[in-house]
Design an enzyme around this catalytic site. Structure first.
Site, PDB file in Angstrom:
ATOM      1  N   GLY A 201       0.814  -1.209   0.000  1.00  0.00           N
ATOM      2  CA  GLY A 201       0.000   0.000   0.000  1.00  0.00           C
ATOM      3  C   GLY A 201       0.841   1.248   0.000  1.00  0.00           C
ATOM      4  O   GLY A 201       2.055   1.191   0.168  1.00  0.00           O
ATOM      5  N   PRO A 202       0.184   2.395  -0.181  1.00  0.00           N
ATOM      6  CA  PRO A 202       0.906   3.663  -0.219  1.00  0.00           C
ATOM      7  C   PRO A 202       1.580   3.932   1.132  1.00  0.00           C
ATOM      8  O   PRO A 202       1.177   3.357   2.147  1.00  0.00           O
ATOM      9  CB  PRO A 202      -0.187   4.699  -0.490  1.00  0.00           C
ATOM     10  CG  PRO A 202      -1.405   3.954  -0.837  1.00  0.00           C
ATOM     11  CD  PRO A 202      -1.257   2.569  -0.336  1.00  0.00           C
ATOM     12  N   GLY A 204       2.496   5.372   4.669  1.00  0.00           N
ATOM     13  CA  GLY A 204       1.722   5.986   5.741  1.00  0.00           C
ATOM     14  C   GLY A 204       0.352   5.393   5.964  1.00  0.00           C
ATOM     15  O   GLY A 204      -0.461   5.966   6.665  1.00  0.00           O
ATOM     16  N   THR A 205       0.084   4.230   5.381  1.00  0.00           N
ATOM     17  CA  THR A 205      -1.239   3.641   5.580  1.00  0.00           C
ATOM     18  C   THR A 205      -1.245   2.663   6.743  1.00  0.00           C
ATOM     19  O   THR A 205      -2.249   1.995   6.978  1.00  0.00           O
ATOM     20  CB  THR A 205      -1.716   2.925   4.306  1.00  0.00           C
ATOM     21  OG1 THR A 205      -0.640   2.175   3.771  1.00  0.00           O
ATOM     22  CG2 THR A 205      -2.200   3.914   3.289  1.00  0.00           C
ATOM     23  N   GLY A 206      -0.126   2.541   7.448  1.00  0.00           N
ATOM     24  CA  GLY A 206      -0.115   1.721   8.654  1.00  0.00           C
ATOM     25  C   GLY A 206       0.410   0.316   8.460  1.00  0.00           C
ATOM     26  O   GLY A 206       0.082  -0.570   9.238  1.00  0.00           O
ATOM     27  N   THR A 208       3.608  -0.822   8.686  1.00  0.00           N
ATOM     28  CA  THR A 208       4.524  -1.145   9.779  1.00  0.00           C
ATOM     29  C   THR A 208       3.748  -1.309  11.080  1.00  0.00           C
ATOM     30  O   THR A 208       3.995  -2.218  11.865  1.00  0.00           O
ATOM     31  CB  THR A 208       5.566  -0.022   9.911  1.00  0.00           C
ATOM     32  OG1 THR A 208       6.146   0.211   8.632  1.00  0.00           O
ATOM     33  CG2 THR A 208       6.650  -0.402  10.885  1.00  0.00           C
ATOM     34  N   HIS A 421      -9.728  36.092  -8.111  1.00  0.00           N
ATOM     35  CA  HIS A 421      -9.320  34.776  -8.624  1.00  0.00           C
ATOM     36  C   HIS A 421     -10.002  33.652  -7.821  1.00  0.00           C
ATOM     37  O   HIS A 421     -10.595  32.741  -8.401  1.00  0.00           O
ATOM     38  CB  HIS A 421      -7.794  34.681  -8.528  1.00  0.00           C
ATOM     39  CG  HIS A 421      -7.213  33.384  -8.981  1.00  0.00           C
ATOM     40  ND1 HIS A 421      -6.482  33.277 -10.142  1.00  0.00           N
ATOM     41  CD2 HIS A 421      -7.221  32.145  -8.425  1.00  0.00           C
ATOM     42  CE1 HIS A 421      -6.078  32.023 -10.277  1.00  0.00           C
ATOM     43  NE2 HIS A 421      -6.512  31.307  -9.243  1.00  0.00           N
ATOM     44  N   GLU A 422      -9.931  33.774  -6.508  1.00  0.00           N
ATOM     45  CA  GLU A 422     -10.498  32.706  -5.684  1.00  0.00           C
ATOM     46  C   GLU A 422     -12.005  32.627  -5.821  1.00  0.00           C
ATOM     47  O   GLU A 422     -12.580  31.536  -5.874  1.00  0.00           O
ATOM     48  CB  GLU A 422     -10.111  32.893  -4.206  1.00  0.00           C
ATOM     49  CG  GLU A 422      -8.617  32.756  -3.917  1.00  0.00           C
ATOM     50  CD  GLU A 422      -8.017  31.458  -4.457  1.00  0.00           C
ATOM     51  OE1 GLU A 422      -8.748  30.457  -4.555  1.00  0.00           O
ATOM     52  OE2 GLU A 422      -6.820  31.468  -4.795  1.00  0.00           O
ATOM     53  N   HIS A 425     -12.900  30.655  -8.851  1.00  0.00           N
ATOM     54  CA  HIS A 425     -12.951  29.203  -8.630  1.00  0.00           C
ATOM     55  C   HIS A 425     -14.258  28.811  -7.954  1.00  0.00           C
ATOM     56  O   HIS A 425     -14.945  27.890  -8.398  1.00  0.00           O
ATOM     57  CB  HIS A 425     -11.814  28.769  -7.691  1.00  0.00           C
ATOM     58  CG  HIS A 425     -10.463  28.740  -8.337  1.00  0.00           C
ATOM     59  ND1 HIS A 425     -10.188  28.059  -9.485  1.00  0.00           N
ATOM     60  CD2 HIS A 425      -9.278  29.300  -7.958  1.00  0.00           C
ATOM     61  CE1 HIS A 425      -8.905  28.192  -9.796  1.00  0.00           C
ATOM     62  NE2 HIS A 425      -8.330  28.957  -8.878  1.00  0.00           N
TER      63      HIS A 425
HETATM   64  P1  ADP Z   1       3.644   2.609   6.499  1.00  0.00           P
HETATM   65  O1  ADP Z   1       4.510   1.584   7.108  1.00  0.00           O
HETATM   66  O2  ADP Z   1       2.462   2.057   5.772  1.00  0.00           O
HETATM   67  O3  ADP Z   1       4.373   3.596   5.648  1.00  0.00           O
HETATM   68  P2  ADP Z   1       3.285   3.318   9.212  1.00  0.00           P
HETATM   69  O4  ADP Z   1       2.736   2.055   9.730  1.00  0.00           O
HETATM   70  O5  ADP Z   1       4.714   3.569   9.483  1.00  0.00           O
HETATM   71  O6  ADP Z   1       3.008   3.455   7.666  1.00  0.00           O
HETATM   72  O7  ADP Z   1       2.414   4.503   9.772  1.00  0.00           O
HETATM   73  C1  ADP Z   1       2.963   5.663  10.274  1.00  0.00           C
HETATM   74  C2  ADP Z   1       2.114   6.236  11.381  1.00  0.00           C
HETATM   75  O8  ADP Z   1       0.860   6.675  10.869  1.00  0.00           O
HETATM   76  C3  ADP Z   1       1.767   5.228  12.428  1.00  0.00           C
HETATM   77  O9  ADP Z   1       2.734   5.169  13.404  1.00  0.00           O
HETATM   78  C4  ADP Z   1       0.446   5.723  12.970  1.00  0.00           C
HETATM   79  O10 ADP Z   1       0.675   6.716  13.961  1.00  0.00           O
HETATM   80  C5  ADP Z   1      -0.174   6.398  11.777  1.00  0.00           C
HETATM   81  N1  ADP Z   1      -1.130   5.515  11.123  1.00  0.00           N
HETATM   82  C6  ADP Z   1      -1.061   5.054   9.863  1.00  0.00           C
HETATM   83  N2  ADP Z   1      -2.125   4.292   9.573  1.00  0.00           N
HETATM   84  C7  ADP Z   1      -2.862   4.239  10.680  1.00  0.00           C
HETATM   85  C8  ADP Z   1      -4.096   3.599  11.015  1.00  0.00           C
HETATM   86  N3  ADP Z   1      -4.756   2.841  10.125  1.00  0.00           N
HETATM   87  N4  ADP Z   1      -4.590   3.771  12.255  1.00  0.00           N
HETATM   88  C9  ADP Z   1      -3.932   4.528  13.156  1.00  0.00           C
HETATM   89  N5  ADP Z   1      -2.780   5.154  12.906  1.00  0.00           N
HETATM   90  C10 ADP Z   1      -2.252   5.031  11.680  1.00  0.00           C
HETATM   91 ZN    ZN Z   2      -6.339  29.343  -8.710  1.00  0.00          ZN
HETATM   92 MG    MG Z   3       6.569   1.523   6.985  1.00  0.00          MG
END
Ligand code: ADP
Ligand code: ZN
Ligand code: MG
Length: 603
Positions: A201-202, A204-206, A208, A421-422, A425
């Site tokens: 997954g992308p 920061g999606t959790g 790890t 401008h804003e 939009h």
């Molecule tokens: P990845 O490994 O997918 O890049 P991480 O697991 O390192 O992302 O996530 C980084 C932080 O973002 C986590 O430590 C947590 O604080 C937050 N986070 C990400 N996804 C979740 C989730 N589904 N629920 C709660 N916190 C999340």
């Molecule tokens: Zn604009």
């Molecule tokens: Mg990670």
């Protein structure tokens, strides 16, 4: 120190192997003269040594002198010596042969082999230590054992409750948790659990986070390593580390091995440029280890990556990472849940999460965690003890557009242009039904360089976007520039970001979504690295590429035309709202819509 030792030992060896003869003066002579002297009874003592005959005899002057001659193979010599007279008291010549002294075999062995070996070992140790310190750690030329201390975290506190949303992933992983709890339940029936699961997954999606949570739920040791930790300077080191890891994990089973960012070692092995020996060896070792260990023992391997398409096919085949667990960006409900999890860690008033969740479409869990933290920081900065909805809203904007620039120097004329401008939009968006409603308009500059922005918020998450949706979006993006044209008759650089986005959208419509009449459902572009922003590559001829450009231009022009049309037919709203925004600097979508409604009702 080492050099001195070498010299000492060489001298020592020399002393043993070539004992120095007594340093007295010895006169060389020939064998004939020797025999003659023996026969004439002048010889006192004879000694045969190392093929030489040393003898002492009386000289003509009555003194004793030592002579030396080469020994000849003379069988009669002994008889001759026995028979001869001598000036000795016994009247006999005393004679001996000195057999060259042999060192004991053990001593010899020690001298010839053990000592030099020891010496070289010491020198090598010294050298490797200095090399190691120069390289900053790591192990130099070690065999079979990486020497790395791999720590297992045996008390992971993270649980599934810490991971909000991601219900599908949790469901898939809970089977693994159950397996780790009671492996026997599965082995009794003969079921083999997947050895490995790949979290995809992308960023920061959790991924790890959820891997830790599996260990926390199952209450088993957690061996965590990052793929890059296996990539070492010397070929074979990474492989040794993999061996170590699996060996140690095998001893602690049931347990979890987690390899984060596995693409660092798991990249496809077909690279045309000769490849990377170290990485390939490490990967091969990993494949071997995964095949080698017994799946019933209770070692589960989790790995995470955001570039699944770059992984070696061998890693993904059944028996290895055969489970693939998709971690997607959270939807509206998911975002709410994640915000809740993170808000629980800070003190807060009753907060309207749905507003924040709506405003953060497309944000990852990590970004949401960051937003909550920024909000808490803002509360502290303002001397409050609790986080409010306003803090969260402000921090959403800070995270998305940068912090407010309080003292930015915009001339009044510039401000008027930005306001206009804003509103351009916002008004184009408001007048198109298939377009997200306006949430907020502001002309407070941000550190990201934005001089103002219009925030549109979808009520729900749209999974499908129609051609009309996309086209309206492009029209809204061109609305800012259109307003400048209409009101001021001139154009500014303020639309650069709008232009970029509008073009990207229009291009995607043509090349990927099959939304142009001209190319129907023909795919003209592929997306690589979809989880990391994604770079596109055209899959068509250069003539078609030129045609695509023309098609994109047509769409953008059409949208621009539409925006201009909307604005010129609602010029009164544009002027009034722009003046209002100029005065207030930030207005809500509701305030804006009140002005719009006032005019449209009158029409
Ligand atoms: P990845 O490994 O997918 O890049 P991480 O697991 O390192 O992302 O996530 C980084 C932080 O973002 C986590 O430590 C947590 O604080 C937050 N986070 C990400 N996804 C979740 C989730 N589904 N629920 C709660 N916190 C999340
Ligand atoms: Zn604009
Ligand atoms: Mg990670």
């Amino acid at each position: 120190m080492g050099a001195l030792l070498v010299m000492l030992i060489v001298l020592f060896l020399n002393g043993f192997i070539f004992p120095l003869f007594s340093p007295n003066r010895i006169t060389p002579t020939d064998y004939g003269a020797f025999i003659e002297r023996v026969d004439s009874g002048q010889v006192k003592e004879v000694m045969i040594k190392n093929g030489q005959i040393y003898f002492t005899a009386l000289t003509d002057g009555g003194k004793t002198a030592t002579y030396r001659t080469g020994a000849i193979d003379d069988p009669q010599l002994v008889d001759r010596l026995l028979a001869a007279g001598s000036p000795n008291e016994s009247g006999k010549i005393s004679f001996t042969q000195i057999v060259p002294q042999e060192n004991s075999p053990i001593l010899n062995f020690i001298l010839m082999w053990v000592l030099p070996g020891l010496l070289f070992y010491m020198l090598w140790k010294q050298a490797s230590r200095s090399l190691q310190s120069r390289m900053g750690g790591g192990n130099f030329l070690s065999f079979g054992n990486s020497g790395a201390r791999i720590y297992a975290d045996s008390d992971v506190k993270t649980t599934f409750a810490d991971v909000a949303g991601q219900d599908e992933a949790k469901e898939a992983l809970s089977e693994i948790v159950d397996f780790l709890h009671s492996p026997s339940k599965y082995s009794e029936i003969g079921a083999l659990l997947p050895k490995g699961a790949l979290l995809v997954g992308p960023p920061g999606t959790g991924k790890t986070l959820i891997a830790r949570a599996v260990a926390g739920e199952a209450r088993v040791p957690f061996f965590a390593m990052s793929g890059s930790e296996f990539v070492q300077m010397f070929v074979g080191m990474g492989a040794a580390k993999v061996r170590d890891l699996f060996k140690q994990a095998g001893e602690k089973a049931p347990c979890i091995i987690f390899i984060d960012e596995i693409d660092a070692i798991g990249k496809r092995r077909d690279s045309a440029l000769g490849g990377n020996d170290e990485r390939e060896q490490t990967l091969n070792q990993l494949l071997t280890e995964m095949d080698g260990f017994d799946g019933r023992k209770g070692v589960v391997i989790l790995a995470a990556t955001n570039r699944p398409e770059s992984l070696d096919k061998a890693l993904l085949r059944p028996g290895r990472f055969d489970r693939r667990i998709q971690m997607e960006l959270p939807d509206l409900e998911g975002r709410k849940a994640i915000l809740k999890v993170h808000l629980a860690k800070v003190k807060h008033d009753s907060v309207d999460l749905s507003i924040v969740a709506q405003a953060t479409a497309g944000s990852s869990g990590a970004e949401l965690a960051n937003i909550v933290n920024e909000a808490a920081l803002r509360a502290v900065r303002q001397g409050r003890h609790k986080v409010t909805t306003a803090d969260l809203e402000e921090s959403v904007e800070t995270v998305m557009a940068g912090a407010q620039k309080k003292h930015a120097v915009l001339t009044p004329e510039e401000k008027r242009i930005v306001a206009c401008h804003e509103i351009g939009h916002a008004l184009v968006a408001a007048m198109q039904t298939a377009s997200a409603p306006v949430h907020k308009i502001t002309i407070i500059p941000r550190t990201s360089g934005a001089l103002g922005y219009t925030m549109q918020v979808d009520e729900g998450d749209q999974m499908l976007l129609s051609r009309e949706n996309l086209f309206n979006r492009i029209a809204t993006l061109t609305g800012g520039r259109s307003a400048e044209e209409l009101v001021f008759g001139s154009i500014t650089t303020g639309a650069s970001n709008d232009i970029e986005q509008a073009t990207k959208l229009a291009r995607a419509m043509v090349t990927r979504f099959g939304m142009s009449d001209r190319y129907d459902m023909m795919g003209l572009e592929t997306v690589n690295n979809a989880y990391l922003g994604g770079d596109n590559s055209l899959t068509c001829s250069s003539e078609t590429a030129a045609e695509i450009d023309r098609e994109v231009l047509r769409i953008v022009k059409e949208a621009h035309e539409k925006a201009r049309g909307i604005l010129s037919s609602h010029r009164a709203i544009l002027d009034e709202a722009a003046a209002f925004l100029l005065q207030r600097e930030t207005i809500s979508g509701e305030e804006f819509m009140r002005i719009v409604r006032k005019h449209t009702a009158a029409e």
